[in-house]
Write a protein that holds these residues in place. Structure first.
Motif, PDB file in Angstrom:
ATOM      1  N   GLY A 155      -5.541   7.271  -5.574  1.00  0.00           N
ATOM      2  CA  GLY A 155      -5.706   6.280  -4.509  1.00  0.00           C
ATOM      3  C   GLY A 155      -4.620   6.331  -3.451  1.00  0.00           C
ATOM      4  N   GLY A 156      -3.771   7.343  -3.513  1.00  0.00           N
ATOM      5  CA  GLY A 156      -2.740   7.485  -2.497  1.00  0.00           C
ATOM      6  C   GLY A 156      -1.462   6.745  -2.816  1.00  0.00           C
ATOM      7  N   GLY A 157      -1.378   6.160  -4.014  1.00  0.00           N
ATOM      8  CA  GLY A 157      -0.176   5.410  -4.386  1.00  0.00           C
ATOM      9  C   GLY A 157       1.019   6.299  -4.666  1.00  0.00           C
ATOM     10  N   ASN A 158       2.180   5.654  -4.777  1.00  0.00           N
ATOM     11  CA  ASN A 158       3.402   6.413  -4.956  1.00  0.00           C
ATOM     12  C   ASN A 158       4.268   5.772  -6.041  1.00  0.00           C
ATOM     13  OD1 ASN A 158       5.803   7.754  -4.747  1.00  0.00           O
ATOM     14  ND2 ASN A 158       5.952   7.594  -2.510  1.00  0.00           N
ATOM     15  N   VAL A 189      -0.811  -6.897  -8.320  1.00  0.00           N
ATOM     16  CA  VAL A 189      -1.979  -6.627  -7.474  1.00  0.00           C
ATOM     17  C   VAL A 189      -2.626  -5.304  -7.891  1.00  0.00           C
ATOM     18  CG1 VAL A 189      -2.731  -6.170  -5.112  1.00  0.00           C
ATOM     19  CG2 VAL A 189      -1.136  -8.011  -5.552  1.00  0.00           C
ATOM     20  N   LEU A 206       3.423  -6.703  -6.275  1.00  0.00           N
ATOM     21  CA  LEU A 206       2.611  -5.513  -5.987  1.00  0.00           C
ATOM     22  C   LEU A 206       2.080  -4.895  -7.272  1.00  0.00           C
ATOM     23  CD1 LEU A 206       4.665  -3.733  -3.155  1.00  0.00           C
ATOM     24  CD2 LEU A 206       2.806  -5.378  -2.942  1.00  0.00           C
ATOM     25  N   TYR A 216       7.920   5.077  -5.500  1.00  0.00           N
ATOM     26  CA  TYR A 216       8.254   3.945  -4.640  1.00  0.00           C
ATOM     27  C   TYR A 216       8.567   2.712  -5.488  1.00  0.00           C
ATOM     28  CZ  TYR A 216       8.077   0.556  -0.888  1.00  0.00           C
ATOM     29  OH  TYR A 216       8.405  -0.450  -0.026  1.00  0.00           O
ATOM     30  N   LEU A 235      12.017   0.584  -5.444  1.00  0.00           N
ATOM     31  CA  LEU A 235      12.027  -0.870  -5.223  1.00  0.00           C
ATOM     32  C   LEU A 235      12.709  -1.611  -6.357  1.00  0.00           C
ATOM     33  CD1 LEU A 235       8.526  -1.946  -3.841  1.00  0.00           C
ATOM     34  CD2 LEU A 235      10.699  -1.990  -2.660  1.00  0.00           C
ATOM     35  N   ILE A 292      13.186  -8.928  -3.180  1.00  0.00           N
ATOM     36  CA  ILE A 292      12.659  -7.581  -3.438  1.00  0.00           C
ATOM     37  C   ILE A 292      11.976  -7.548  -4.794  1.00  0.00           C
ATOM     38  CG2 ILE A 292      13.203  -5.125  -3.533  1.00  0.00           C
ATOM     39  CD1 ILE A 292      15.725  -5.691  -1.970  1.00  0.00           C
ATOM     40  N   PHE A 317      -6.150  -6.420  -9.079  1.00  0.00           N
ATOM     41  CA  PHE A 317      -7.147  -6.184  -8.035  1.00  0.00           C
ATOM     42  C   PHE A 317      -7.504  -4.701  -7.890  1.00  0.00           C
ATOM     43  CE2 PHE A 317      -5.099 -10.155  -6.653  1.00  0.00           C
ATOM     44  CZ  PHE A 317      -6.217 -10.962  -6.514  1.00  0.00           C
ATOM     45  N   GLY A 318      -6.884  -3.864  -8.719  1.00  0.00           N
ATOM     46  CA  GLY A 318      -7.170  -2.442  -8.622  1.00  0.00           C
ATOM     47  C   GLY A 318      -6.646  -1.789  -7.360  1.00  0.00           C
ATOM     48  N   ALA A 319      -5.579  -2.354  -6.795  1.00  0.00           N
ATOM     49  CA  ALA A 319      -4.950  -1.715  -5.633  1.00  0.00           C
ATOM     50  C   ALA A 319      -4.206  -0.468  -6.088  1.00  0.00           C
ATOM     51  CB  ALA A 319      -3.983  -2.694  -4.974  1.00  0.00           C
ATOM     52  N   SER A 320      -3.697   0.306  -5.127  1.00  0.00           N
ATOM     53  CA  SER A 320      -3.030   1.542  -5.549  1.00  0.00           C
ATOM     54  C   SER A 320      -1.679   1.711  -4.868  1.00  0.00           C
ATOM     55  CB  SER A 320      -3.937   2.743  -5.296  1.00  0.00           C
ATOM     56  OG  SER A 320      -4.676   2.545  -4.112  1.00  0.00           O
ATOM     57  N   PHE A 321      -0.784   0.765  -5.113  1.00  0.00           N
ATOM     58  CA  PHE A 321       0.576   0.923  -4.586  1.00  0.00           C
ATOM     59  C   PHE A 321       1.338   1.991  -5.357  1.00  0.00           C
ATOM     60  CE2 PHE A 321      -0.319  -3.429  -3.189  1.00  0.00           C
ATOM     61  CZ  PHE A 321       0.078  -3.331  -1.864  1.00  0.00           C
ATOM     62  N   VAL A 323       8.546  -9.222  -4.624  1.00  0.00           N
ATOM     63  CA  VAL A 323       7.532  -8.348  -4.037  1.00  0.00           C
ATOM     64  C   VAL A 323       7.134  -7.248  -5.016  1.00  0.00           C
ATOM     65  CG1 VAL A 323       7.090  -6.666  -2.207  1.00  0.00           C
ATOM     66  CG2 VAL A 323       8.225  -8.827  -1.674  1.00  0.00           C
TER      67      VAL A 323
END
Lengths: 651, 207
Positions: free
Chosen positions: A268-271, A255, A252, A274, A278, A245, A259-263, A248
């Motif tokens: 961007g809808g991220g949380n 990332v 994340l 969360y 985690l 866990i 990479f500009g992700a939106s976890f 991960v």
């Protein structure tokens, strides 16, 4: 050209702070000194052959021990810096940004780079000896684990002088740890330092689980196994389920940052919540997995120094396993203030439920001591200090578990006092007890008791004077992570006492280092192999054990087998020897660790080319190992016989 | 004697090398199963992440708009077939025929490469359509979950290549037999994970 190098260096190295220049100079001097000593005494070859390439669990254990004591020093200096800043109101010893960095590195280092390796040091030094095995199940992987931890820790520590330290707290809560709020390499150091050492921890968890399940001496059924090994097994179960866990979660976060992700971002809808779920799904089991082996140490120590079989063996095993199970159902208690009240109710109850198996263990230790012939040896002293300390820590834990009340304690110094009480009183005291207990076995000499007694009292008095005032400060409303406070708050006297206590603990640590250095030269040799009149298999072989541990693998009939054989006057000394199958040393783990370091460094600075070089290096190391054919050798019987005759001492 | 550890001890005292190798490989296989548990939890966490963020489109495209049924069905068939061919390779082990083992492992690896190729094409098409990892939380979770599986498959291909080289060099020994068995176990595991990706990501996505 020169200009651009200058600007690069000004960004790359942390500048403008005397503390950091001091660190720069000392790192440089220590490195030069080490290189000089190794070259002068022609020890490079020795270092490589005997240590860097070793797959011997005892030597790996020693390396873990040394590394974790160094990290305890670093984390301890962080603690003292913070306490110095807080000794007086409105102090400006550490500006708030530096203070943020230091509480972050203090927490991270103490849990992941001090407590974890100290725990693995004990795993490595003790488990194979205690279950009658010649090594762990995967000696090569064991070395990989160590070097992953080591290089991960080095990467993390580098952040102090290069690039800048992370400053988003020891769990790097998102969205604060996201790139929008924490630019620069600091957070990346956090991610990769922990990620790399975390891979090592996960591999160790698998390794020791398999070792314990598959490598026990004949006759040692699980329910006859010593309790320390049981505690390691429970701890490994937690590692196996919790560490993926963490992998991960950090992955994340990276990332997101790279990479500009939106976890976990706000847009961007991220949380972000969360992330917090985690990280605590790993984080809470993590703190239980470091305390369980300490419980195992206490069980061994109490039984040995009371001259009694442990009271309630089966309930001890049951308690260990139920703690490992329950540890996965308590994570929300870290953010009661954020969750729904029904969710809070569930997690409040599971958290309180942990007190039951823990209580069982405390009672069992007390009943073991009851009417025992108690010997006040150093390991026993730390165990006796642990019981009241952990009791208070546990009680305040139950107070914190009461969800409605937690809204008052949340993020206050009350919490700080609580978790230091369980982590120092439980984990650190437990591991000290274990180190003092098994020291003669691993090193072949005993530690000076007088210096140890000084260390013991300094640690204890220091501990109580540091953290008892902090409970009160919590009630007075002092929030955690505050870098300063005003005279008008009325917090000064208690803070001042707390600072004095912290320095007393620091003095205790210095006494321990002194104790070790003194005893290396003056310590009494342990010629018997059994200095404490022990009960389990590790005491049946010479100190320090030969590389193959057991010349002949013993056959076990009952719990505390060695003790009962001693009582019956049965000798465990072997008569006939056979050749012994051993794993060969290998340089691959060290090289792989170095490549992990290069990869981590590259990814930290987002120099993709360097990251790729490092990762390719890691992959090549793995394939090279896969292609390797000659991985082991035999020690001939005659040589075993000669070694056994020359070390003697054993029964 | 019923103790699990008995064999391990016995082999050391045994003169026969055969016993010893057999036993060491059983310990290694057990450890590999434990490793698979950890890998499973890794994927479980990614699945949980995907499920949490699945509907967070952030105004971007949805799964229904993006996923192309022929492509993911083709990926599924290729991977399932490769799992079958890797099984045929282990059957070759039983017949002690290195040619059969190598042949089927090569077929498996080629199918694996085809799968990776399709996945890369799928990802590049999506990015060209404006559905990148930074577009929405849904797409972040999608790329990371499916991509992690893809990285696992790529690692499996390299691993398989290294195993093929060893069988070609040394024939079928205890060592290469064990290595082949482990790599196919890993391959089957990836197949199982893909079944879940197929269901949770693609099927539910297009429904």
């Amino acid at each position: 050209m020169l200009e651009s190098i200058k600007t690069f260096a000004a960004d790359f190295f942390v500048t403008g702070d005397p503390l950091i220049y001091g660190a720069d100079v000392s790192i440089l001097l220590v490195t030069i000194a080490v290189i000089f000593v190794l070259t002068y005494f022609k020890k490079w070859n020795w270092l490589w052959r005997e240590w860097l390439t070793t797959v011997d669990h005892k030597k790996i254990g020693i390396m873990y021990l040394i590394a974790s004591l160094l990290m305890m020093f670093r984390g301890g200096v962080d603690a003292l810096l913070m306490r110095t800043q807080l000794a007086f109101p409105n102090a400006d010893f550490l500006p708030s940004d530096k203070y943020n960095e230091i509480f972050t590195t203090h927490g991270t280092i103490m849990i992941l780079f001090m407590a974890m390796p100290l725990m693995f040091a004990l795993f490595n030094m003790v488990v194979p000896l205690q279950i009658g095995a010649r090594d762990v199940a995967y000696p090569f992987l064991n070395a990989v684990s160590f070097w992953a931890f080591f290089f991960g820790a080095m990467l993390f520590n580098l952040s102090f002088v290069i690039g800048g330290s992370p400053d988003a707290g020891w769990l790097s809560y998102a969205p604060l740890s996201e790139v929008q709020f924490s630019e620069g390499p600091g957070q990346n150091f956090y991610i990769w330092g922990i990620q790399i050492s975390g891979i090592g921890s996960l591999a160790s968890g698998i390794n020791f689980l398999v070792t314990i399940l598959k490598m026990r001496a004949p006759g040692m059924k699980l329910m006859k196994m010593p309790l320390f090994s049981w505690s390691v097994l429970s701890s490994c179960i937690i590692i196996i389920f919790a560490f993926p866990i963490l992998t991960v979660t950090l992955g994340l976060l990276f990332v997101d940052r790279f990479f500009g992700a939106s976890f976990f971002t706000l847009d961007g809808g991220g949380n972000p919540m969360y992330y917090i779920n985690l990280i605590w799904m790993w984080g809470h089991p993590e703190v239980y997995l470091v305390v369980l082996p300490a419980f195992g140490v206490f069980s061994e120590v109490v039984s040995t120094f009371s001259k009694k079989k442990i009271f309630g063996y089966k309930s001890m095993v049951f308690a260990l396993l139920s703690i490992s199970l329950l540890s996965f159902f308590t994570w929300v208690h870290h953010f009661f203030t954020m969750a729904d009240y029904k969710v809070d109710a569930f997690f409040a109850i599971t958290t309180m439920a942990i007190a039951i198996p823990t209580g069982v263990k405390v009672f069992n230790w007390m009943f073991t001591m009851f009417r025992g012939r108690i010997q006040m040896k150093p390991p026993m002293l730390w165990t006796l200090a642990f019981i009241p300390t952990f009791l208070v820590g546990g009680m305040t834990g139950v107070m914190l578990a009461v969800a409605p009340a937690d809204f008052q304690y949340h993020n206050s110094y009350f919490l700080i006092a609580h978790f230091h009480q369980v982590l120092i009183g439980g984990v650190v005291f437990g591991f000290f007890s274990g180190i003092y207990y098994w020291w003669p076995k691993i090193f072949g000499f005993t530690l000076n008791e007088k210096l140890g007694l000084w260390a013991f009292w300094l640690w204890n008095i220091g501990f109580y004077s540091t953290f008892m005032p902090q409970y009160a400060l919590g009630f007075m409303g002092m929030p955690r992570r505050s870098s300063t406070y005003g005279w008008d708050m009325g917090w000064w006297p208690l803070n001042f006492v707390s600072t004095i206590g912290a320095f007393l603990m620091g003095a205790g640590f210095i006494f321990q280092v002194w104790q070790i250095i003194y005893s290396v030269r003056q310590g009494k040799k342990d010629t018997t192999g059994d200095p404490w009149d022990g009960r389990t298999l590790e005491w049946s072989i010479p100190s320090p054990p030969p590389e193959y541990n057991f010349a002949v693998i013993p056959t076990v009939e009952q719990q505390d087998d060695f003790w009962y054989k001693k009582q019956q006057g049965k000798s465990m000394k072997p008569t006939k020897y056979k050749s012994i199958h051993m794993p060969k040393n290998s340089g691959i783990p060290f090289i792989m660790g170095s490549f992990w370091f290069i990869a981590g460094f590259g990814l930290t600075f987002e120099w993709v080319w360097l990251g790729i070089i490092g990762l390719i290096g890691v992959a090549v190391s793995i394939v090279a190992r896969h292609l390797q054919k000659e991985r082991d050798y035999y020690i001939p019987a005659e040589e075993v016989e000669k070694t056994e005759a020359s070390i003697g001492g054993a029964r | 004697m019923e103790y699990a550890s008995k064999n391990k001890i016995k082999h050391i005292e045994d003169e026969h090398d055969h016993d010893h190798e057999h036993d060491e490989s059983s310990i290694k296989t057990f450890g590999f199963w434990v490793f698979l548990i950890t890998d499973l939890i890794l994927f479980a966490t990614l699945f949980a992440t995907y499920t949490v963020l699945r509907t967070r489109y952030n105004g971007g495209p949805t799964g229904e708009e993006l996923f192309e049924i022929p492509i993911f069905v083709a990926e599924t068939f290729i991977l399932l077939t490769s799992s079958f061919t890797s099984g045929l390779a282990t059957l070759g082990l039983k017949r002690k025929n290195p040619k059969i083992v190598i042949g089927w492992l090569i077929v498996t690896a080629i199918l694996g490469l085809a799968f990776i190729g399709l996945e890369i094409t799928e990802f590049t098409t999506l990015v060209e359509e404006g559905a990148a990892i930074s577009t929405s939380a849904f797409l972040s979770a999608f790329y990371v979950l499916v991509g992690t599986h893809g990285i696992h498959v790529s690692a499996g291909i390299i691993w398989m290549a290294s195993t093929i080289i060893q069988i070609a060099r040394y024939g079928i020994t205890k060592d290469t037999e064990h290595k082949t068995y482990i790599v196919t176990l890993y391959w089957h595991f990836l197949d199982v994970v893909w079944i879940f990706i197929f269901t949770v990501v693609y099927l539910i996505g297009v429904m």
